[in-house]
Motif scaffolding. Structure first.
Motif, PDB file in Angstrom:
ATOM      1  N   UNK A 102       0.818  -1.208   0.000  1.00  0.00           N
ATOM      2  CA  UNK A 102       0.000   0.000   0.000  1.00  0.00           C
ATOM      3  C   UNK A 102       0.846   1.248   0.000  1.00  0.00           C
ATOM      4  N   UNK A 103       0.427   2.232   0.818  1.00  0.00           N
ATOM      5  CA  UNK A 103       1.124   3.517   0.891  1.00  0.00           C
ATOM      6  C   UNK A 103       1.931   3.636   2.178  1.00  0.00           C
ATOM      7  N   UNK A 104       2.140   2.526   2.879  1.00  0.00           N
ATOM      8  CA  UNK A 104       2.863   2.582   4.155  1.00  0.00           C
ATOM      9  C   UNK A 104       4.360   2.693   3.965  1.00  0.00           C
ATOM     10  N   UNK A 105       4.865   2.351   2.800  1.00  0.00           N
ATOM     11  CA  UNK A 105       6.300   2.361   2.579  1.00  0.00           C
ATOM     12  C   UNK A 105       6.968   1.072   2.991  1.00  0.00           C
ATOM     13  N   UNK A 106       6.229   0.145   3.615  1.00  0.00           N
ATOM     14  CA  UNK A 106       6.789  -1.140   4.004  1.00  0.00           C
ATOM     15  C   UNK A 106       6.815  -2.075   2.800  1.00  0.00           C
ATOM     16  N   UNK A 107       7.760  -3.020   2.837  1.00  0.00           N
ATOM     17  CA  UNK A 107       7.944  -3.935   1.716  1.00  0.00           C
ATOM     18  C   UNK A 107       7.660  -5.359   2.145  1.00  0.00           C
ATOM     19  N   UNK A 108       7.381  -6.199   1.163  1.00  0.00           N
ATOM     20  CA  UNK A 108       7.257  -7.631   1.405  1.00  0.00           C
ATOM     21  C   UNK A 108       8.026  -8.357   0.308  1.00  0.00           C
ATOM     22  N   UNK A 109       8.280  -9.615   0.540  1.00  0.00           N
ATOM     23  CA  UNK A 109       9.032 -10.427  -0.418  1.00  0.00           C
ATOM     24  C   UNK A 109       8.036 -11.149  -1.320  1.00  0.00           C
ATOM     25  N   UNK A 110       8.187 -10.924  -2.604  1.00  0.00           N
ATOM     26  CA  UNK A 110       7.325 -11.569  -3.597  1.00  0.00           C
ATOM     27  C   UNK A 110       8.160 -12.582  -4.378  1.00  0.00           C
ATOM     28  N   UNK A 111       7.719 -13.835  -4.355  1.00  0.00           N
ATOM     29  CA  UNK A 111       8.404 -14.896  -5.088  1.00  0.00           C
ATOM     30  C   UNK A 111       7.755 -15.025  -6.466  1.00  0.00           C
ATOM     31  N   UNK A 112       8.577 -14.940  -7.512  1.00  0.00           N
ATOM     32  CA  UNK A 112       8.083 -14.983  -8.886  1.00  0.00           C
ATOM     33  C   UNK A 112       8.788 -16.107  -9.633  1.00  0.00           C
ATOM     34  N   UNK A 113       8.072 -16.641 -10.640  1.00  0.00           N
ATOM     35  CA  UNK A 113       8.629 -17.704 -11.469  1.00  0.00           C
ATOM     36  C   UNK A 113       8.556 -17.284 -12.929  1.00  0.00           C
ATOM     37  N   UNK A 114       9.563 -17.624 -13.718  1.00  0.00           N
ATOM     38  CA  UNK A 114       9.485 -17.325 -15.152  1.00  0.00           C
ATOM     39  C   UNK A 114       8.411 -18.171 -15.829  1.00  0.00           C
ATOM     40  N   UNK A 115       7.797 -17.610 -16.848  1.00  0.00           N
ATOM     41  CA  UNK A 115       6.753 -18.329 -17.578  1.00  0.00           C
ATOM     42  C   UNK A 115       7.377 -19.469 -18.360  1.00  0.00           C
ATOM     43  N   UNK A 116       7.016 -20.680 -18.023  1.00  0.00           N
ATOM     44  CA  UNK A 116       7.550 -21.858 -18.690  1.00  0.00           C
ATOM     45  C   UNK A 116       6.527 -22.985 -18.601  1.00  0.00           C
ATOM     46  N   UNK A 117       6.604 -23.891 -19.562  1.00  0.00           N
ATOM     47  CA  UNK A 117       5.704 -25.039 -19.581  1.00  0.00           C
ATOM     48  C   UNK A 117       6.402 -26.308 -19.112  1.00  0.00           C
ATOM     49  N   UNK A 118       7.643 -26.169 -18.631  1.00  0.00           N
ATOM     50  CA  UNK A 118       8.386 -27.342 -18.166  1.00  0.00           C
ATOM     51  C   UNK A 118       7.809 -27.830 -16.832  1.00  0.00           C
ATOM     52  N   UNK A 119       7.979 -29.118 -16.522  1.00  0.00           N
ATOM     53  CA  UNK A 119       7.489 -29.630 -15.225  1.00  0.00           C
ATOM     54  C   UNK A 119       8.148 -28.900 -14.054  1.00  0.00           C
ATOM     55  N   UNK A 120       7.388 -28.774 -12.940  1.00  0.00           N
ATOM     56  CA  UNK A 120       7.881 -28.071 -11.758  1.00  0.00           C
ATOM     57  C   UNK A 120       8.983 -28.885 -11.072  1.00  0.00           C
ATOM     58  N   UNK A 121      10.103 -28.224 -10.841  1.00  0.00           N
ATOM     59  CA  UNK A 121      11.212 -28.837 -10.101  1.00  0.00           C
ATOM     60  C   UNK A 121      11.418 -28.017  -8.839  1.00  0.00           C
ATOM     61  N   UNK A 122      11.043 -28.598  -7.704  1.00  0.00           N
ATOM     62  CA  UNK A 122      11.070 -27.868  -6.438  1.00  0.00           C
ATOM     63  C   UNK A 122      12.497 -27.520  -6.030  1.00  0.00           C
ATOM     64  N   UNK A 123      12.597 -26.364  -5.353  1.00  0.00           N
ATOM     65  CA  UNK A 123      13.889 -25.943  -4.825  1.00  0.00           C
ATOM     66  C   UNK A 123      14.216 -26.727  -3.559  1.00  0.00           C
ATOM     67  N   UNK A 124      15.482 -26.997  -3.370  1.00  0.00           N
ATOM     68  CA  UNK A 124      15.920 -27.717  -2.176  1.00  0.00           C
ATOM     69  C   UNK A 124      15.818 -26.813  -0.946  1.00  0.00           C
ATOM     70  N   UNK A 125      15.487 -27.372   0.229  1.00  0.00           N
ATOM     71  CA  UNK A 125      15.446 -26.561   1.453  1.00  0.00           C
ATOM     72  C   UNK A 125      16.788 -25.890   1.701  1.00  0.00           C
ATOM     73  N   UNK A 126      16.751 -24.613   2.066  1.00  0.00           N
ATOM     74  CA  UNK A 126      17.974 -23.858   2.301  1.00  0.00           C
ATOM     75  C   UNK A 126      18.572 -23.272   1.034  1.00  0.00           C
ATOM     76  N   UNK A 127      17.910 -23.442  -0.106  1.00  0.00           N
ATOM     77  CA  UNK A 127      18.455 -22.909  -1.358  1.00  0.00           C
ATOM     78  C   UNK A 127      18.435 -21.386  -1.332  1.00  0.00           C
TER      79      UNK A 127
END
Length: 322
Positions: A102-127
């Motif tokens: 909003x207008x508070x000036x605070x930020x959040x972390x947004x996780x985004x993925x590139x557009x692809x049709x390949x099967x999902x390969x999960x990230x390893x814990x701690x990556x």
């Protein structure tokens, strides 16, 4: 004593009841969801990001920020620890960006993925997930270059809008106005001719048809002329053969006359004279036909006057003048 015992029992009951209520609240409010930790690596700053800031995956909140600090191995990097729901589909190609709340000036972390049709390969814990700059960050980085470009553009505009250029532009606009007026007058003058153009085109079409007919007639005449020329060449060849025959007859007559002179009877001499005259007539006729081959078609022309005839003196004068 009995009053004290009742009071003690009531106090113990209330204490046990409170503990039971607290345990129930802790039981119902306890978070037993499985969590996975990831580390977001930022090469630039993380303005407005605080602990417990939400972490969202494609707009869905899946965790929070657990820690923020510099990388001990590379102080130019900032490590942001996030805790994410284990069921969240975080892929190996996922990257992070900072979003504004909003207008508070605070930020959040947004996780985004590139557009692809390949099967999902999960990230390893701690990556480690890279933090890519947002559009505002890129604009902030390119701000000095943009300002320099704006300054250069403003300087060029000042040069372009100098007094001399403004005067020249005014003159050019005046000339354009005059040209537009002349064009309007020219169009008005051409309108009558444009209205007559269809009739002119029709006349031109008729003229073209007449020209085509005339060309056909010319071609016909040319074919007739070629036939006439061939006929004249054939007649000229006949005349050449006639001339040759006349010359041969004349030569034969002369040879006979020379051979029979002196002892030839009078009758033979007359025959030879007749043959010689006939050959001369044939030669003269062939000569005239050779000089005037058109006489075969159009007849013989008038002969020039001879000695003693009217007009002979004028002929001599004309020949002397030539």
């Amino acid at each position: 004593m009995e009053n004290k015992a009742h009071a003690l029992a009531a106090g113990l009951f209330l204490l046990l009841l409170g503990l039971a209520l607290a345990a129930s609240v802790a039981w119902f409010q306890g978070d037993r969801t499985a969590r996975v930790r990831y580390t977001v690596v930022a090469r630039s700053g993380v303005p407005g990001l605080n602990l417990k800031a939400p972490v969202k995956l494609r707009g869905v909140e899946v965790g929070w920020v657990d820690s923020i600090g510099f990388d001990p191995e590379d102080p130019r990097q900032i490590l942001v620890g996030i805790v994410v729901d284990a069921a969240a589909p975080v892929a190996a190609t996922t990257h992070a960006q900072l979003g504004l709340q909003g207008v508070t000036g605070l930020s959040f972390v947004s996780l985004e993925e590139p557009a692809t049709s390949a099967p999902l390969q999960r990230a390893q814990p701690g990556a480690r997930l890279a933090l890519k700059p947002t559009l505002l960050d890129r604009l902030a980085e390119s701000g000095p270059l943009l300002l320099a470009g704006f300054a250069e553009t403003a300087e060029r505009l000042n040069k372009l809008l100098s007094d001399d250029n403004r005067d020249q532009l005014s003159r050019t606009l005046a000339r354009l106005d005059q040209t537009a007026a002349d064009t309007s007058r020219l169009m008005a003058a051409l309108q009558p001719a444009a209205r007559e153009l269809p009739s002119l085109l029709k006349n031109a079409d008729g003229t073209a048809q007449q020209a085509t007919a005339a060309l056909r007639e010319i071609q016909t005449l040319a074919a007739d002329g070629r036939a006439l020329a061939q006929d004249l060449r054939a007649r000229a060849a006949v005349l050449d053969r006639l001339d040759a025959a006349a010359q041969q007859v004349q030569a034969t007559s002369r040879n006979l006359e020379l051979a029979l002179v002196g002892d030839t009877p009078q009758r033979t001499r007359s025959v030879l004279a007749d043959v010689s005259a006939a050959s001369r007539s044939i030669e003269r006729a062939a000569h005239e036909l050779g000089e005037q081959p058109q006489s075969l078609l159009f007849g013989r022309g008038a002969q020039p006057p001879g000695p003693g005839e009217a007009g002979f003196a004028d002929r001599l004068k004309t020949g002397a003048a030539k």
